[in-house]
Design a protein around this motif. Structure first.
Motif, mmCIF file in Angstrom:
data_model
loop_
_atom_site.group_PDB
_atom_site.id
_atom_site.type_symbol
_atom_site.label_atom_id
_atom_site.label_comp_id
_atom_site.label_asym_id
_atom_site.label_seq_id
_atom_site.Cartn_x
_atom_site.Cartn_y
_atom_site.Cartn_z
ATOM 1 N N UNK A 73 0.799 -1.232 0.000
ATOM 2 C CA UNK A 73 0.000 0.000 0.000
ATOM 3 C C UNK A 73 0.835 1.287 0.000
ATOM 4 N N UNK A 74 1.781 1.359 -0.922
ATOM 5 C CA UNK A 74 2.537 2.597 -1.126
ATOM 6 C C UNK A 74 2.055 3.343 -2.369
ATOM 7 N N UNK A 75 1.144 2.752 -3.117
ATOM 8 C CA UNK A 75 0.749 3.307 -4.400
ATOM 9 C C UNK A 75 0.059 4.662 -4.265
ATOM 10 N N UNK A 76 -0.584 4.917 -3.113
ATOM 11 C CA UNK A 76 -1.274 6.193 -2.929
ATOM 12 C C UNK A 76 -0.360 7.283 -2.383
ATOM 13 N N UNK A 77 0.901 6.947 -2.136
ATOM 14 C CA UNK A 77 1.846 7.923 -1.593
ATOM 15 C C UNK A 77 2.462 8.726 -2.731
ATOM 16 N N UNK A 78 2.247 10.044 -2.727
ATOM 17 C CA UNK A 78 2.777 10.897 -3.784
ATOM 18 C C UNK A 78 4.302 10.957 -3.772
ATOM 19 N N UNK A 79 4.917 10.578 -2.661
ATOM 20 C CA UNK A 79 6.374 10.571 -2.576
ATOM 21 C C UNK A 79 6.989 9.315 -3.179
ATOM 22 N N UNK A 80 6.172 8.291 -3.359
ATOM 23 C CA UNK A 80 6.677 7.033 -3.904
ATOM 24 C C UNK A 80 6.595 7.074 -5.421
ATOM 25 N N UNK A 115 15.172 -4.350 -23.323
ATOM 26 C CA UNK A 115 15.089 -5.251 -24.455
ATOM 27 C C UNK A 115 14.142 -6.367 -24.083
ATOM 28 N N UNK A 116 14.706 -7.432 -23.481
ATOM 29 C CA UNK A 116 13.854 -8.541 -23.030
ATOM 30 C C UNK A 116 13.873 -8.643 -21.511
ATOM 31 N N UNK A 117 13.952 -7.496 -20.845
ATOM 32 C CA UNK A 117 14.003 -7.470 -19.382
ATOM 33 C C UNK A 117 12.699 -8.000 -18.783
ATOM 34 N N UNK A 118 12.863 -8.872 -17.790
ATOM 35 C CA UNK A 118 11.705 -9.396 -17.055
ATOM 36 C C UNK A 118 11.705 -8.768 -15.662
ATOM 37 N N UNK A 119 10.586 -8.171 -15.286
ATOM 38 C CA UNK A 119 10.483 -7.494 -13.991
ATOM 39 C C UNK A 119 9.644 -8.329 -13.027
ATOM 40 N N UNK A 120 10.170 -8.506 -11.824
ATOM 41 C CA UNK A 120 9.426 -9.147 -10.740
ATOM 42 C C UNK A 120 9.261 -8.127 -9.629
ATOM 43 N N UNK A 121 8.016 -7.809 -9.301
ATOM 44 C CA UNK A 121 7.713 -6.859 -8.234
ATOM 45 C C UNK A 121 6.982 -7.610 -7.135
ATOM 46 N N UNK A 122 7.588 -7.680 -5.957
ATOM 47 C CA UNK A 122 7.030 -8.460 -4.859
ATOM 48 C C UNK A 122 6.674 -7.567 -3.675
ATOM 49 N N UNK A 123 5.534 -7.853 -3.052
ATOM 50 C CA UNK A 123 5.096 -7.131 -1.857
ATOM 51 C C UNK A 123 5.507 -7.943 -0.638
ATOM 52 N N UNK A 124 6.341 -7.357 0.212
ATOM 53 C CA UNK A 124 6.859 -8.067 1.366
ATOM 54 C C UNK A 124 6.961 -7.123 2.563
ATOM 55 N N UNK A 125 7.155 -7.693 3.736
ATOM 56 C CA UNK A 125 7.446 -6.883 4.914
ATOM 57 C C UNK A 125 8.896 -6.413 4.835
ATOM 58 N N UNK A 126 9.275 -5.374 5.591
ATOM 59 C CA UNK A 126 10.667 -4.910 5.563
ATOM 60 C C UNK A 126 11.680 -6.007 5.875
ATOM 61 N N UNK A 127 11.384 -6.844 6.855
ATOM 62 C CA UNK A 127 12.309 -7.925 7.217
ATOM 63 C C UNK A 127 12.442 -8.914 6.065
ATOM 64 N N UNK A 128 11.324 -9.242 5.441
ATOM 65 C CA UNK A 128 11.362 -10.169 4.303
ATOM 66 C C UNK A 128 12.150 -9.590 3.142
ATOM 67 N N UNK A 179 -1.179 8.528 6.258
ATOM 68 C CA UNK A 179 -2.223 9.509 5.949
ATOM 69 C C UNK A 179 -2.674 9.406 4.497
ATOM 70 N N UNK A 180 -1.740 9.105 3.575
ATOM 71 C CA UNK A 180 -2.114 9.015 2.162
ATOM 72 C C UNK A 180 -3.035 7.828 1.918
ATOM 73 N N UNK A 181 -2.847 6.743 2.666
ATOM 74 C CA UNK A 181 -3.659 5.549 2.489
ATOM 75 C C UNK A 181 -5.023 5.699 3.149
ATOM 76 N N UNK A 182 -5.066 6.326 4.323
ATOM 77 C CA UNK A 182 -6.327 6.497 5.053
ATOM 78 C C UNK A 182 -7.201 7.594 4.456
ATOM 79 N N UNK A 183 -6.641 8.449 3.603
ATOM 80 C CA UNK A 183 -7.372 9.613 3.089
ATOM 81 C C UNK A 183 -8.689 9.227 2.422
ATOM 82 N N UNK A 184 -8.718 8.099 1.719
ATOM 83 C CA UNK A 184 -9.936 7.678 1.011
ATOM 84 C C UNK A 184 -11.096 7.463 1.979
#
Length: 304
Positions: A106-113, A127-140, A247-252
């Motif tokens: 839940x960082x997508x609503x943060x204007x700083x991110x 070119x043929x770059x493959x992107x993996x985007x994973x949601x994890x806790x800071x420790x993970x 605050x950015x996430x709770x705003x909705x």
């Protein structure tokens, strides 16, 4: 297995994923395969290398001594393959191979991110770059960076691991919230007594420990522990808990009058977000482009 084929590499990747996940069943979602198919692939790999790699069954999953050695060799091999792909792409002035990124939820609503902007910068040169985007806790995220399963990570890291590099990015503001159905919702945010707040059921994020921000943490009633921001929001909206949210996430929900902050004058705090990489890992061209895009956004915010 004398000659290395694409099929052998596939089996090794499956073996590594199963080991990383801690078992065949745990790896089903990561591999998008059913249990019997994974089991067949592991058996095929054992047949090709001629050794028993792991114990699996009712007693759980455990690598044999030989399996542990093969796992370490597999890590080095797959890293080399990835570095070769990235290096070949660099020679052609293209981004190739894989870019693995770990972020907290839940960082997508943060204007700083500006993660999406940085990814766009990477894809524009790929070119043929493959992107993996994973949601994890800071420790993970830190663990995955250490184990070379992620190239970069972004999140609020409270401790510093000696093998990692941390680069400050931005800060996130958090308030303590209650839901519309909570008895204290009708009170003015600034009129709520601190002693009354300490008697409320509090939902804590297991990896953040925001409770220590309070003056008398020993009197806080931690009635629920979660590990994702969405879970905090669900419990706050139930009207039975109070909890910290960005605050950015709770705003909705604040705009819909379904939530409100409590004592923002004394209970607000900030989480510092950093970019984390492994010190001894040479960044690929894709990682360099991604990091440079994040730095450019940070510089633009500072000068604007």
């Amino acid at each position: 297995m004398i000659k290395m084929t694409d099929f052998d590499l596939r089996l090794l990747r499956i073996f590594k994923t199963v080991t990383d996940c801690g078992g065949l069943s745990a790896a089903e979602s990561a591999l998008n395969m059913n249990l019997s198919t994974i089991s067949t692939h592991i058996a095929d790999l054992e047949s090709r290398v001629g050794i028993r790699l792991c114990e699996r069954g009712r007693r759980g999953f455990r690598l044999t001594v030989e399996g542990s050695s093969l796992y370490q060799a597999t890590e080095k091999l797959l890293d080399s393959v990835e570095e070769f792909r990235a290096g070949l792409g660099a020679l052609r002035h293209q981004l190739s191979g894989e870019l693995t990124i770990g972020i907290v939820d839940n960082t997508i609503t943060d204007q700083h991110s500006h993660i999406a902007t940085a990814i766009r910068a990477v894809k524009q040169r790929s070119g043929d770059l493959h992107i993996k985007l994973e949601i994890k806790s800071p420790v993970e995220i830190e663990e995955a960076i250490q184990e070379r399963r992620l190239h970069v990570g972004i999140g609020p890291f409270r401790n510093v691991s000696p093998g990692l590099t941390y680069e400050p990015l931005y800060t996130e503001e958090l308030h303590l919230y209650c839901g519309k159905e909570h008895p204290i919702f009708a009170s003015a945010p600034m009129d709520v007594e601190m002693d009354n707040l300490r008697e409320l059921d509090y939902v804590a994020r297991g990896y953040m420990r925001e409770a220590k921000e309070w003056i008398d943490a020993s009197r806080i009633k931690v009635a629920a522990t979660v590990y994702h921001m969405e879970a905090v929001a669900v419990l706050v909206l139930s009207g039975k808990f109070v909890g910290y949210l960005p605050t950015h996430y709770a705003a909705q929900w604040v705009q819909q009058q379904l939530m409100r902050p409590l004592r923002p004058d004394v209970l607000s705090h900030h989480a510092a977000f950093s970019l984390v990489t492994r010190k001894d890992r040479e960044p690929t061209l894709a990682v360099q482009v991604f990091v440079e895009a994040l730095r450019a956004d940070l510089s633009a915010r500072i000068t604007s």
